[in-house]
Write an enzyme that holds these catalytic residues in place. Sequence first.
Site, PDB file in Angstrom:
ATOM      1  N   TYR A  63       0.839  -1.203   0.000  1.00 20.03           N
ATOM      2  CA  TYR A  63       0.000   0.000   0.000  1.00 20.03           C
ATOM      3  C   TYR A  63       0.871   1.249   0.000  1.00 20.03           C
ATOM      4  CZ  TYR A  63      -2.859   3.781   1.820  1.00 20.03           C
ATOM      5  OH  TYR A  63      -3.474   5.006   1.998  1.00 20.03           O
ATOM      6  N   HIS A  91      -1.941  16.140  -2.349  1.00 20.84           N
ATOM      7  CA  HIS A  91      -3.390  16.169  -2.117  1.00 20.84           C
ATOM      8  C   HIS A  91      -3.742  16.400  -0.656  1.00 20.84           C
ATOM      9  CE1 HIS A  91      -2.882  11.989  -0.740  1.00 20.84           C
ATOM     10  NE2 HIS A  91      -4.112  12.040  -0.272  1.00 20.84           N
ATOM     11  N   ARG A 287     -13.741  20.422  52.170  1.00 19.00           N
ATOM     12  CA  ARG A 287     -13.939  19.143  52.847  1.00 19.00           C
ATOM     13  C   ARG A 287     -13.801  17.948  51.908  1.00 19.00           C
ATOM     14  NH1 ARG A 287     -19.571  17.215  54.918  1.00 19.00           N
ATOM     15  NH2 ARG A 287     -20.051  19.414  54.570  1.00 19.00           N
ATOM     16  N   ASN A 415     -13.732   9.757   3.336  1.00 15.63           N
ATOM     17  CA  ASN A 415     -12.832   9.046   2.424  1.00 15.63           C
ATOM     18  C   ASN A 415     -13.543   7.888   1.717  1.00 15.63           C
ATOM     19  OD1 ASN A 415      -9.872   7.104   2.518  1.00 15.63           O
ATOM     20  ND2 ASN A 415     -10.049   9.017   1.398  1.00 15.63           N
ATOM     21  N   ASN A 418     -13.943   4.518   3.290  1.00 11.67           N
ATOM     22  CA  ASN A 418     -12.753   3.768   3.701  1.00 11.67           C
ATOM     23  C   ASN A 418     -12.499   4.029   5.179  1.00 11.67           C
ATOM     24  OD1 ASN A 418     -10.109   2.460   3.558  1.00 11.67           O
ATOM     25  ND2 ASN A 418      -9.268   4.538   3.552  1.00 11.67           N
ATOM     26  N   GLN A 419     -12.567   5.290   5.575  1.00 15.11           N
ATOM     27  CA  GLN A 419     -12.491   5.660   6.988  1.00 15.11           C
ATOM     28  C   GLN A 419     -13.927   5.827   7.502  1.00 15.11           C
ATOM     29  OE1 GLN A 419      -9.694   8.833   7.908  1.00 15.11           O
ATOM     30  NE2 GLN A 419      -8.456   8.343   6.108  1.00 15.11           N
TER      31      GLN A 419
END
Length: 502
Positions: A63, A91, A287, A415, A418-419
Amino acid sequence: MTTTTTGAVTGTPVDLGAPLRGADLQRAASPLPVLVGPAVRDRLDRGREFLRTVLADDARPVYGAKTGFGALIGFAGRADEADQCDNTLAHLGAGQGPDLPADIARAALLVRTWSLAQGLSGVSPHVVDGLAAMFATTFVPAIPRYGSVGASGDLIPLAYATQALRGRGHAYVDGERLPADEALRRTGLTPLTLDGRDALALVNGTSVTTAALALALDDVRASHRAVQDLTCLLADVLGCDPGFLDPRLITAYGHPGATTVADHMRDVLAGTVPSGARSLQEPYSIRCSPQLIGAVEDALRYVDGVVAADLAGVSDNPLFFPEDDLVAHGGNFFGQPAAIAADVLAAVTASLGNLAERQLDLLVDPVRNTGLPPMLAAGPGQQHGLQGVQLATTAFVAEIRRAALPAGTQSLPTNLHNQDVVPFGTQAALRAYDVAGLLRLLCGSLALGLRQAVHVGGRRPTAPRCAALLDALADAIPPVDPDRPLDADVRLAADLVTGFRC
């Protein structure tokens, strides 16, 4: 440690072959030496050689080196390595907003450098050398604040950092914002040359998130200690009975953080003599302080663990394991642990800030402060004492509360799905960093109020350690008599009490 922009740097180096610590990130704001030792160089060489072997095999997909990015993974990338680098970074030039503070920008690059130096990213060794050289200068990449979702690493902010190191975009030198190529020339640095894998490895990690969280944690830790000491000073100045810290009482409560906090507060209050003028039970802001501050201690220990794990981990995708002939594609760039920890940190910052504000409110109120003048004014009406400071603390608390809304629950798909889940850890960590600064100001405001309280009739502390803290404040800050602007005094008091050790 002394240095010039391009001169020699002295001091203990950050060894990329040793564990990375939060203290190293604090030091990264200024020039410091970074050591790339033989063991680091060896694993970088082995990782790079393995990458070359894999890339030469047409049957093995990698990838980002052979493919497009994100949702475009199904398309081939550019064949030329330099073009693939440009394709990676161009990009991602979509960030907006003000530049990140210099300490976050440099700390983020130190986190990134350490991760790459573990040899699992397949980067060129000269990339780590170039990053190490940068730390010896005052070079700071200009990184816009907005644009990261912290899910595939801090892609957009790290892309700006990487472009600056290539001489593109902008950077700071000695605080001056310049075109990045000029900043590199001024600091004697050589622009980084990258291929596609180098570029992706530089951006594909949650280093901005980790850095901002670690710096915020250190800041909140300092304020957490200060709130304990200031609560003791408040109790002593008012003449409170310290029975709310009795070890048998706290042990019965059962929470370890409360035990730790109460132990420290008893030590600070050792020798105090109650005035006998207070009621049987103090307001909760006194307290219940060991229970509240102790709960924060328990939460901070959780955040400590997340930061330590992030600093010790490799955040990238894919990872390369030469010994196993493995290219592992996965999600080690996903910033969920830091997102949850940053949300927790913001929440406990709100609790500590609220406590400090309520304690100052008690201190300026003649109905509850054992007869001290309203607003601790030396001449009420003719003077106004802490009135403006208290107004500001109310605004600080409101701002912290607004910012404490959890970011990690705001996941939005992006995305091309994808995300499809994202942690938003970057936003969480940056907001935690912001509110940590406001908590410091609340500590400074309370400290200034305590210094003024003794001037207008509050008793001198009877516990020696409380008296030492008051004396340090009194030596540094004159009483408010007559009125004057107090903004600088609040900042000075904040620096003093967060650095003081009772």
